[in-house]
Scaffold this motif. Structure first.
Motif, PDB file in Angstrom:
ATOM      1  N   ARG A  40       0.828  -1.216   0.000  1.00 25.56           N
ATOM      2  CA  ARG A  40       0.000   0.000   0.000  1.00 25.56           C
ATOM      3  C   ARG A  40       0.855   1.255   0.000  1.00 25.56           C
ATOM      4  N   ALA A  41       1.960   1.265   0.730  1.00 24.42           N
ATOM      5  CA  ALA A  41       2.830   2.437   0.812  1.00 24.42           C
ATOM      6  C   ALA A  41       3.479   2.731  -0.529  1.00 24.42           C
ATOM      7  N   ASN A  42       3.719   1.679  -1.300  1.00 23.70           N
ATOM      8  CA  ASN A  42       4.340   1.874  -2.612  1.00 23.70           C
ATOM      9  C   ASN A  42       3.322   1.919  -3.741  1.00 23.70           C
ATOM     10  N   SER A  43       2.050   1.955  -3.405  1.00 22.05           N
ATOM     11  CA  SER A  43       1.027   1.993  -4.450  1.00 22.05           C
ATOM     12  C   SER A  43       1.022   3.361  -5.137  1.00 22.05           C
ATOM     13  N   CYS A  46      -0.643   6.210  -3.137  1.00 19.94           N
ATOM     14  CA  CYS A  46       0.141   6.732  -2.021  1.00 19.94           C
ATOM     15  C   CYS A  46       1.292   7.588  -2.526  1.00 19.94           C
ATOM     16  N   GLY A  49      -0.098  10.751  -3.609  1.00 19.62           N
ATOM     17  CA  GLY A  49      -0.443  11.567  -2.443  1.00 19.62           C
ATOM     18  C   GLY A  49       0.781  12.270  -1.880  1.00 19.62           C
ATOM     19  N   LEU A  50       1.910  11.565  -1.832  1.00 20.28           N
ATOM     20  CA  LEU A  50       3.143  12.184  -1.357  1.00 20.28           C
ATOM     21  C   LEU A  50       3.572  13.307  -2.313  1.00 20.28           C
TER      22      LEU A  50
END
Length: 155
Positions: A40-43, A46, A49-50
């Motif tokens: 999920r963090a590397n989706s 995300c 969003g960053l």
């Protein structure tokens, strides 16, 4: 004897099966959420969003710079406006002085014309009365002195 010792140590160091299964279950139980959150963090959402947060921070920074530049330009404009007002006031004063000097110049020119007319009249009277050359010379000197005196305040 060594073999027996090694065998007995191995059996003593062995974990109970239920404890091993419990540890394996705990590791798998922690590993699955870890993998899920890593994915999920590397989706793309995300990461986007960053990037959006970075863009917003950059936009805020640029907006602060723009606001500061705007305030500086407003201050410069106010200074320019005050300078324009001062220059206009000075121009009005100068124009008033020019008008005053033009009026004085007209008066002086009229006085000079009158003096020249008087000199011319006196010269004609002198010619008519046939006086000596000395008096016409004095008339000429009178005209020169009158011109010099009237022109002196102008320079």
């Amino acid at each position: 004897m060594m073999d027996q010792l090694e065998g007995s140590m191995l059996t003593r160091c062995k974990l109970p099966l239920w404890l091993g299964l419990l540890l394996l279950l705990a590791v798998v139980g922690l590993l699955v959420p870890l993998i899920y959150f890593a994915v999920r963090a590397n989706s793309k959402a995300c990461v986007d969003g960053l990037q959006a947060q970075e863009c917003q921070e950059h936009n805020r920074h640029l907006q602060r710079q723009l606001d500061q530049a705007s305030r500086e330009k407003e201050a410069e404009a106010a200074t320019c406006n005050r300078t324009v007002v001062t220059l206009r006031e000075s121009l009005k004063k100068e124009q008033a002085q020019v008008a005053k000097f033009q009026g004085e110049l007209k008066i002086l020119n009229q006085t000079l014309k009158d003096a020249l007319a008087d000199v011319e009249r006196l010269r004609r009277q002198n010619e008519n009365s046939s006086e000596s050359n000395a008096s016409s010379c004095s008339s000429f000197l009178f005209v020169v002195i009158a011109v010099l005196v009237l022109n002196a305040p102008l320079t």
